[in-house]
Design a protein around this motif. Sequence first.
Motif, short mmCIF file in Angstrom:
data_model
loop_
_atom_site.label_atom_id
_atom_site.label_comp_id
_atom_site.label_asym_id
_atom_site.label_seq_id
_atom_site.Cartn_x
_atom_site.Cartn_y
_atom_site.Cartn_z
N ARG A 1 0.83 -1.21 0.00
CA ARG A 1 0.00 0.00 0.00
C ARG A 1 0.86 1.26 0.00
O ARG A 1 0.55 2.25 -0.66
CB ARG A 1 -0.92 -0.01 1.23
CG ARG A 1 -2.04 -1.05 1.13
CD ARG A 1 -2.90 -1.04 2.38
NE ARG A 1 -3.54 0.27 2.57
CZ ARG A 1 -4.23 0.61 3.66
NH1 ARG A 1 -4.33 -0.27 4.66
NH2 ARG A 1 -4.80 1.80 3.77
N ASP B 1 0.78 4.09 -2.89
CA ASP B 1 0.51 5.49 -2.59
C ASP B 1 1.68 6.37 -2.98
O ASP B 1 1.50 7.51 -3.47
CB ASP B 1 0.18 5.66 -1.10
CG ASP B 1 -1.17 5.09 -0.72
OD1 ASP B 1 -1.93 4.71 -1.64
OD2 ASP B 1 -1.45 4.99 0.49
N GLY C 1 -3.79 14.46 2.28
CA GLY C 1 -4.38 13.21 2.76
C GLY C 1 -3.53 12.00 2.40
O GLY C 1 -3.34 11.08 3.19
N SER D 1 -0.38 11.98 4.51
CA SER D 1 -0.74 11.56 5.88
C SER D 1 -0.92 10.05 5.94
O SER D 1 -0.50 9.40 6.90
CB SER D 1 -2.01 12.30 6.30
OG SER D 1 -2.40 11.87 7.60
N GLU D 2 -1.56 9.52 4.88
CA GLU D 2 -1.78 8.07 4.86
C GLU D 2 -0.46 7.32 4.76
O GLU D 2 -0.25 6.30 5.43
CB GLU D 2 -2.68 7.69 3.68
CG GLU D 2 -2.95 6.18 3.63
CD GLU D 2 -3.89 5.81 2.48
OE1 GLU D 2 -4.03 4.60 2.24
OE2 GLU D 2 -4.47 6.70 1.84
N SER E 1 1.19 7.36 8.09
CA SER E 1 0.50 6.42 8.97
C SER E 1 0.87 4.97 8.63
O SER E 1 1.08 4.14 9.52
CB SER E 1 -1.01 6.62 8.86
OG SER E 1 -1.71 5.67 9.66
N LEU E 2 0.97 4.71 7.33
CA LEU E 2 1.31 3.35 6.90
C LEU E 2 2.74 2.99 7.30
O LEU E 2 3.03 1.84 7.66
CB LEU E 2 1.13 3.21 5.39
CG LEU E 2 -0.33 3.15 4.91
CD1 LEU E 2 -0.38 3.23 3.38
CD2 LEU E 2 -1.01 1.87 5.40
#
Length: 246
Positions: A78, A82, A99, A102-103, A106-107
Motif C-alpha cells: 500500500r 501510494d 491526505g 498523511s496516509e 501512517s502506513l
Amino acid sequence: MKAAPEVQKRLLDLAELDSALDRLAHRRRTLPELAEIDDQSRRYAKLATEVIEAETEAGDLAREQTKAEADVDTVRTRIDRDQKRLDSGAVSSARDLSGLQSEITSLHRRQGDLEEVVLEIMERREAADARVTGLLARRDEVRTTLSAAEARRDTALADIDKETGEVRSRRAAVAEEIPADLLKLYEKLREQYGVGAAMLQAGRCQGCKVALSIAEMNHIKSAAADEVLRCEECRRILVRTDASGL
C-alpha cells in the motif's frame, strides 16, 4: 508312608533343584535392567509428550510469523502504491495530496509496528525451535539408553531361561526316581511351605531351623529306616542322613 532311605535322600536333591529354580525365577523378576527399562520408558514417554507440545508451539509461531510478515507485505504494498501515486503527479489537489502524505506516514508507522511484531515472533520461534532441538536430543539419548537396557535384559533373560531349562531337565530326572505317592506328598508340602523336604542335621530341622527335643530325637532313632518322617514344627518331610546326629 514308607520309602527306601536312598529314595528319601533324593528328596533333598529335588529340594535343592527346586530352590535353584526359585532363585532363577527371582533373578528373572528382579533383573536391575527391568527397573532401568521402566524408568527410562517413563522418561521417554514424558519427553515424547514434551516434544509434541514444543513442536506444536513452534508450528503455531511459524504460522503466526507468516501471517505477521504477510501483514507487513500488505502495508508495504500500500505504501508503494501510494508513493507511486504521489510521485506520478496524478494527484493535484492540495487536500488530496495532504491526505495521501498523511496516509503514507501512517502506513510507515503501521509497518514499523508490524515489523516489531515480526521480530518478537521470530525471537519466540527461535527459542521454541531450540527447545524442540534440545528435547529431541534428550529423547534420542533416552531411547539409546533404553535400547541398551533392553538388549542387556534380553541377554540376561536368555541366559536365565537356558539355565532354568537345564535345571528343570535335571529335576525331571530326579523326580522319576521317586515313588508317585512320596512325590505327591513332597509337591503338596512344597506348595504349602515353599520347601517340601529338609535334612535333619545335628538334631535340627534345616527347613524351620528348630532343634528337635530329646523325645523327638528318640522317636526318630526308633523309627524304621524306610519310614517317611515329618518335622513336628514345620511339617516338612524330614530326611535322615549321616549328619543327622542320631
